[in-house]
Design a protein around this motif. Sequence first.
Motif, mmCIF file in Angstrom:
data_model
loop_
_atom_site.group_PDB
_atom_site.id
_atom_site.type_symbol
_atom_site.label_atom_id
_atom_site.label_comp_id
_atom_site.label_asym_id
_atom_site.label_seq_id
_atom_site.Cartn_x
_atom_site.Cartn_y
_atom_site.Cartn_z
ATOM 1 N N SER A 235 26.513 24.999 6.331
ATOM 2 C CA SER A 235 25.121 25.126 5.402
ATOM 3 C C SER A 235 24.388 26.338 5.453
ATOM 4 O O SER A 235 23.220 26.330 4.794
ATOM 5 C CB SER A 235 24.215 23.673 5.637
ATOM 6 N N TRP A 236 24.983 27.435 6.077
ATOM 7 C CA TRP A 236 24.298 28.642 6.055
ATOM 8 C C TRP A 236 23.805 29.350 4.687
ATOM 9 O O TRP A 236 22.818 30.097 4.532
ATOM 10 C CB TRP A 236 25.185 29.490 6.876
ATOM 11 N N GLU A 237 24.714 28.956 3.806
ATOM 12 C CA GLU A 237 24.348 29.441 2.551
ATOM 13 C C GLU A 237 23.275 28.664 1.516
ATOM 14 O O GLU A 237 22.835 29.150 0.573
ATOM 15 C CB GLU A 237 25.473 29.902 1.460
ATOM 16 N N LYS A 238 22.879 27.562 2.124
ATOM 17 C CA LYS A 238 21.923 26.712 1.586
ATOM 18 C C LYS A 238 20.502 26.643 2.192
ATOM 19 O O LYS A 238 19.735 25.972 1.667
ATOM 20 C CB LYS A 238 22.576 25.402 1.387
ATOM 21 N N ASP A 239 20.458 27.310 3.190
ATOM 22 C CA ASP A 239 19.350 27.376 4.105
ATOM 23 C C ASP A 239 18.748 28.798 4.096
ATOM 24 O O ASP A 239 19.365 29.828 4.730
ATOM 25 C CB ASP A 239 19.638 26.915 5.351
ATOM 26 N N ILE A 240 17.497 29.252 3.895
ATOM 27 C CA ILE A 240 16.980 30.374 3.798
ATOM 28 C C ILE A 240 17.206 31.117 5.274
ATOM 29 O O ILE A 240 17.400 32.505 5.169
ATOM 30 C CB ILE A 240 15.654 30.609 2.966
ATOM 31 N N LYS A 241 16.750 30.453 6.199
ATOM 32 C CA LYS A 241 16.810 30.692 7.603
ATOM 33 C C LYS A 241 18.088 31.219 8.028
ATOM 34 O O LYS A 241 18.376 32.205 8.631
ATOM 35 C CB LYS A 241 16.008 29.990 8.635
ATOM 36 N N LYS A 242 18.926 30.488 7.927
ATOM 37 C CA LYS A 242 20.526 30.544 8.246
ATOM 38 C C LYS A 242 21.057 31.816 7.335
ATOM 39 O O LYS A 242 21.959 32.581 8.015
ATOM 40 C CB LYS A 242 21.130 29.313 8.260
ATOM 41 N N LEU A 243 20.704 31.687 6.112
ATOM 42 C CA LEU A 243 21.200 32.917 5.229
ATOM 43 C C LEU A 243 20.588 34.205 5.667
ATOM 44 O O LEU A 243 21.529 35.110 5.774
ATOM 45 C CB LEU A 243 20.834 32.666 3.891
ATOM 46 N N GLN A 244 19.389 34.426 6.046
ATOM 47 C CA GLN A 244 18.615 35.585 6.741
ATOM 48 C C GLN A 244 19.453 36.021 8.026
ATOM 49 O O GLN A 244 19.647 36.932 8.217
ATOM 50 C CB GLN A 244 17.151 35.384 6.686
ATOM 51 N N LYS A 245 19.825 34.945 9.068
ATOM 52 C CA LYS A 245 20.415 35.205 10.336
ATOM 53 C C LYS A 245 21.824 35.878 9.733
ATOM 54 O O LYS A 245 22.230 36.892 10.539
ATOM 55 C CB LYS A 245 20.799 33.866 11.013
ATOM 56 N N VAL A 246 22.669 35.325 8.874
ATOM 57 C CA VAL A 246 23.959 35.696 8.678
ATOM 58 C C VAL A 246 23.852 37.362 8.180
ATOM 59 O O VAL A 246 24.626 38.105 8.429
ATOM 60 C CB VAL A 246 24.523 34.883 7.540
ATOM 61 N N ALA A 247 22.838 37.455 7.107
ATOM 62 C CA ALA A 247 22.289 38.870 6.530
ATOM 63 C C ALA A 247 22.026 39.748 7.617
ATOM 64 O O ALA A 247 22.806 40.847 7.853
ATOM 65 C CB ALA A 247 21.340 38.817 5.608
ATOM 66 N N ASP A 248 21.336 39.386 8.569
ATOM 67 C CA ASP A 248 21.046 40.201 9.785
ATOM 68 C C ASP A 248 22.186 40.787 10.641
ATOM 69 O O ASP A 248 22.492 41.933 11.070
ATOM 70 C CB ASP A 248 20.088 39.749 10.675
ATOM 71 N N TYR A 249 23.237 39.702 10.950
ATOM 72 C CA TYR A 249 24.184 40.041 11.778
ATOM 73 C C TYR A 249 25.178 41.019 10.647
ATOM 74 O O TYR A 249 25.895 41.977 11.502
ATOM 75 C CB TYR A 249 25.152 38.891 12.107
ATOM 76 N N THR A 250 25.351 40.631 9.567
ATOM 77 C CA THR A 250 26.222 41.500 8.660
ATOM 78 C C THR A 250 25.833 42.930 8.737
ATOM 79 O O THR A 250 26.580 43.996 8.738
ATOM 80 C CB THR A 250 26.225 40.890 7.453
ATOM 81 N N MET A 251 24.454 43.121 8.374
ATOM 82 C CA MET A 251 23.989 44.376 8.516
ATOM 83 C C MET A 251 24.009 45.257 9.664
ATOM 84 O O MET A 251 24.515 46.155 9.740
ATOM 85 C CB MET A 251 22.289 44.398 8.184
ATOM 86 N N ALA A 252 24.118 44.353 11.048
ATOM 87 C CA ALA A 252 24.144 45.270 12.181
ATOM 88 C C ALA A 252 25.557 45.646 12.458
ATOM 89 O O ALA A 252 25.814 46.680 12.750
ATOM 90 C CB ALA A 252 23.689 44.149 13.474
ATOM 91 N N TYR A 253 26.511 44.823 11.782
ATOM 92 C CA TYR A 253 27.850 45.081 11.952
ATOM 93 C C TYR A 253 28.320 46.280 11.116
ATOM 94 O O TYR A 253 28.856 47.078 11.508
ATOM 95 C CB TYR A 253 28.829 43.922 11.500
ATOM 96 N N CYS A 254 27.702 46.358 9.894
ATOM 97 C CA CYS A 254 27.772 47.480 9.016
ATOM 98 C C CYS A 254 27.157 48.832 9.480
ATOM 99 O O CYS A 254 27.852 49.932 9.240
ATOM 100 C CB CYS A 254 27.508 47.269 7.635
ATOM 101 N N GLN A 255 26.052 48.549 9.977
ATOM 102 C CA GLN A 255 25.460 49.874 10.493
ATOM 103 C C GLN A 255 26.057 50.286 11.779
ATOM 104 O O GLN A 255 26.372 51.626 11.853
ATOM 105 C CB GLN A 255 23.893 49.399 10.794
ATOM 106 N N ALA A 256 26.736 49.516 12.662
ATOM 107 C CA ALA A 256 27.437 49.930 13.766
ATOM 108 C C ALA A 256 28.719 50.484 13.259
ATOM 109 O O ALA A 256 29.255 51.492 13.871
ATOM 110 C CB ALA A 256 27.732 48.763 14.634
ATOM 111 N N CYS A 257 29.557 50.025 12.234
ATOM 112 C CA CYS A 257 30.531 50.675 11.770
ATOM 113 C C CYS A 257 30.371 52.137 11.336
ATOM 114 O O CYS A 257 31.143 53.063 11.534
ATOM 115 C CB CYS A 257 31.148 49.796 10.445
#
Length: 719
Positions: free
Chosen positions: A632-654
Amino acid sequence: MLNLFCQLNWTGPKETVTAVPFLTEEQQAQWNKEALQKLSYDGESPYQLTEQPFLLYLTHCVLVEGRAILGPRSAHLAVRCLFTEQKLFEGCSNSLWNMISQLVEEDIPIFLREGALSEEKLCEFHLEMGHIFLYYYSWEQAERHFKAARSCAHISVEITGAMGKRTRFQERDLAQLVLKVDSGLSANVAQSCASILPRNVAHGDDVLYEKIQFSDLAASGVMVTPLQQAVILSECAYFQRSNPVHRLSSEEAESYVSYVLGEPRCWSVEYQALVVRSRLERQQHRKVERCMLQLQALVDSYSSPLPSATDRLTLFYCLVIPSCWEVQKDLASTMFGLGAAQGALEIYERLEMWEEVAICYQAAGRRGKAEEVIREQLQIQRTPLMLCLLGDVTQNPEHYKEAWELANHRSARAQKSLGMWYLKQQKYKECAESLQLSLGVNALQDGVWFCLGHAASKLGDYDLAVKALQHCVSIEPDNAEAWNNLAAQFVYKKDKIRASHAYKEAIKCNYESWKIWENYIMVSLDIGDFEEVIKSYHRLLDLKEKFCDSEVLQHLVPAVLKGVTDRGGVSAARLHKQLGLLLGRITSQTTCTAEIWELCAQYHLTSESADIRGKGLLELQKAQRMARLDSSWEKDIKKLQKVADYTMAYCQACRGLLDKFSKKEACQNLSSAKLALQSVIIKAKEFGLIATTEVEKMVEDLEREMQSILDLQQTYAIV
């Protein structure tokens, strides 16, 4: 007179004492009745079937009340008399303890200076005093006297290990616990002081050996005197009382007993060793039958005409041998545990132990019969104890109140039972009041102090709760639950340093309780004791293989990486290696959450090694993937923000680590980051159709990061 009284009630043989010559039977009966009343303390009466209690009361009059005439040299005998009186009660008597303490403080030092005791008599004195202090929970004084007794007896003991076999089918030797004894006396003094000893019943098990078969000859031990055997049993008693109940503790205690039983020499020592062994074996299914048979043999030995009373009383006061009715009570309890309820009931009725009789009937579902038996006894004599028992059966608090009035406000049992009734009803204010009245009569009730602490905590009176639980652990230092509750009260009072100390004591008492470890790890984290946090987390992984607490790690990892000053004023950076070992164990042993993978990545990305930083990058990728496992991550704003944060952290580390990798590896990392961003951007835009204002900034940040990735790909000539 005291020896005669102990012969009648402890050692036997009873047949050799038919009557006291200078009194008629009627006079003896009247004297005994009055003596029982005189020997009552704190609203409690001694055991009603005590044989010839007037002998003890006469001894009391001479040694205790006549102390001023006899002088300090009689102090030792006065203490012995008072402790003998104590052994007629089921629990500790506060009044008797006060009298003993006064004698020990005022007269015993003079007795030791002027007594001119031989080394052997001095050893006997220290053993006797050690057991008295141990009975009243004075651990330090008991240890001091037992240490002095060891010195006088020229003996040292320690638990060690030796190779041997425990079962008949054991093919190879394994390490077994054994008692190592060193004696400073020559072997020719180790002679028996009784020709006839209590029967040692064999267990006859077809699997277990009668005793451990040691392959090491050094485990056979040295010959010791009866007095040295008494010292060994005293060490066993101290070990049992000062350590929590545990299977390993029981095995260590068995090592002491086995050593003594291996060389039977003295009736009282052998009797006590058999009693201790029986109590240890009561919970062992392969030995419980031997336990019952052994207790029956000990009961029979009381009536046996041999050996003589003189032989039986040798070293009697150096040990705390149970009375004849206590051994029969142990026998009945064992029978009840084996299902022989009727046999146990008959013993309890013969001993007039009406509380145990009521328990037997209630266990059999015959509450009405239990009430009937107690009411019959109340018709014979209305006592506070019987009224309390009636209250226990009927759960009517009025009976406890009547018992309190009947005892002229001196029955600790009445207010204790009333307080427990209020506790069950969750009436904590009334409970606390009743329990404090009970403790005012007799303060040596660890269970009552514990319940008072619980009630006070429920009322929010944390000062009273701390006071009550501190009393509880001072009486019973191995009560893990009391230490744990005491620590909780310190937490409520914002005194987390003392809470940490209390939790440490709780852990010593119960090393296997994951609940206590969880409490301890949180307090250690709050006070900045990061080393203890790591140790506690390892222990929780031992106890709960899948244990996972991201909240603890979210505080611990940054503290170590930033070098936060810990409780001792030292940088937590010194724990960098230990933290790495902990994180490695967590990731290999448990299914990690996204938060834990991110924390592991934080740890590894600080390394100077390219390989370890690459590991951190993979962990960030796992964190992003774990966050997306939630359907349900794409249907919940808090969970979506959490996924976005992890993705941003991964990309920035790359992006930040491109120069640390080869061109091929850098291209692979950028491609992986691009794919991760694309899927999240698509889901974010879909969510934004419903709530554009909520995710607009999120999408902008993600697209900005995507552009950075694309620019880098072009730089690395990737189409």
